[in-house]
Design a protein around this motif. Structure first.
Motif, mmCIF file in Angstrom:
data_model
loop_
_atom_site.group_PDB
_atom_site.id
_atom_site.type_symbol
_atom_site.label_atom_id
_atom_site.label_comp_id
_atom_site.label_asym_id
_atom_site.label_seq_id
_atom_site.Cartn_x
_atom_site.Cartn_y
_atom_site.Cartn_z
ATOM 1 N N ASN A 152 -1.989 -1.228 -2.915
ATOM 2 C CA ASN A 152 -3.211 -0.524 -2.983
ATOM 3 C C ASN A 152 -2.962 0.518 -2.580
ATOM 4 O O ASN A 152 -2.421 1.285 -1.792
ATOM 5 N N GLN A 161 0.677 -1.438 -0.286
ATOM 6 C CA GLN A 161 0.219 -0.192 0.557
ATOM 7 C C GLN A 161 0.441 1.193 0.262
ATOM 8 O O GLN A 161 1.785 0.940 1.016
ATOM 9 N N LYS A 177 -6.366 0.790 3.202
ATOM 10 C CA LYS A 177 -7.007 -0.908 4.525
ATOM 11 C C LYS A 177 -6.014 -0.696 5.310
ATOM 12 O O LYS A 177 -4.493 -0.626 5.471
#
Ligand code: PLP
Length: 360
Positions: A125, A104, A147
């Protein structure tokens, strides 16, 4: 997959090179001397396998133990190593349930992260920053696509290419809200008013990444390092290549740590020049974002020609800057702060180009 695109490294030394965030000042005289003296008969021997003499000095500098530090062939090597150590490749994964395959990061940030994910076969992500490149408020309360369970999170702070610094309070909240390893990429921390090193002591899953490239004039020697919790650093040492840090690089970096006042002076000069160049370009109606780094993002005035033309016209006049086609930053030129004279020439050239009317 797409490879990482490095900035141009031309052979012509007369070009004004403001495109890859290198330091415009040379290494300290004693650093050059140390490297020269290390060139000799000893080159036939292997260097220290885990760069312990350098790690010892870094541990003293940061007030931590030797086991909390790993040195790499540039920070880039360590980022790749962390990807390998902490993320499950999706293709080999037996479970899809958790975030173990996910890397991420915010966009735009360091453009190497998606490349590392692609090499490893990890999922990504990507969470867009606000248009002024600040952290979306919602990310701090676990929405906006952020997330809370991923394998690895990269945060560039101060950000590149945005140049902004984030409040430690906000980063602390992100770290609290996010499971998995978090790497705070501080390539530009030395040019910023504060840094995130205190967070290493507060969390078991947070690593701070540094490099000698930008503030310490050692791009060519390829030395970067992580400071982090001992179990994570130990894991990285298990999988890193033997002799990953070249011997001359170790010598240069260790000598650099004995000359910090020299570098602090250069850093102050660069910060002063950053403010001066920002003011100069703003007078020409450029939109220059505030920066806590050794570069600025500057968008040419509306109606003066597209940014890509600016990039090309500056290039023709011997001034290299960087332009990225990514939609969030394509309006901007990224300009590394050079020596005062180089920055002045850039300012004059911009004035001349503006006078000649909108650029084709
Ligand atoms: C330059 C840079 C690095 C890599 O530094 P090296 O030590 O030269 O590999 C990492 N992260 C960011 C954001 C950078 O700008």
């Amino acid at each position: 997959m797409e490879a990482y695109t490095p900035g141009e490294q031309p052979d012509d030394p007369n070009l004004i090179k403001l495109n890859t965030n290198e330091n415009p000042y040379e290494p300290a005289p004693r650093v050059l001397k140390a490297v020269r003296e290390a060139v000799g008969e000893r080159l036939r021997l292997y260097p220290h396998p885990t760069a312990d003499p350098l790690r010892r000095k870094l541990a003293a500098l940061h007030g931590c133990s030797l086991d909390q530090i790993i040195v790499g062939n540039g920070m880039d090597e360590l980022l790749a190593l962390a990807t390998r150590a902490f993320v499950e490749p999706e293709i080999h994964s037996t479970t899809r349930r958790s975030g173990r395959q996910i890397i991420q990061y915010f966009t735009p940030s360091y453009s190497l992260y998606p490349v590392l994910a692609a090499i490893h076969g990890a999922r990504v992500n990507e969470v867009p920053l606000n248009t002024d490149f600040s952290i979306p408020r919602q990310a701090l309360i676990k929405t906006a696509g952020w997330k809370s369970e991923v394998a690895l999170t990269y945060i560039t702070t101060p950000n590149a290419p945005g140049g902004q610094i984030y409040r430690n309070e906000d980063l602390r909240r992100l770290c609290k809200n996010t499971k998995g390893v978090i790497i705070l990429d501080e390539a530009y921390a030395d040019f910023a008013p504060w840094n995130t090193m205190p967070l290493v002591k507060e969390f078991h899953h947070v690593i701070v990444a540094r490099t000698f490239s930008k503030a310490y004039s050692l791009c060519c020697q390829r030395i970067g390092y992580f400071v982090g919790p001992e179990p994570l650093i130990t894991a990285l040492h298990k999988i890193c290549d033997s002799y990953n840090v070249n011997g001359l690089g170790q010598v240069a970096a260790a000598a650099t740590l004995d000359e910090l006042p020299y570098y602090r002076e250069n850093i102050q000069r660069i910060i002063q020049e950053r403010d001066r160049l920002t003011a100069c370009l703003r007078q020409y109606k450029f939109n220059v974002l505030p920066s806590a780094t050794n570069f600025i993002l500057a968008a040419p005035p509306v109606g003066s020609g597209i940014t890509e033309s600016w990039f090309e016209h500056l290039h023709e006049r011997g001034i290299l800057v960087r332009w990225f086609p990514h939609s969030a930053i394509r309006r901007f030129l990224r300009i590394t702060i050079g020596r005062p004279k180089q920055n002045r020439i850039l300012g004059t050239t911009v004035g001349e180009l503006l006078k000649s009317g909108p650029l084709p």
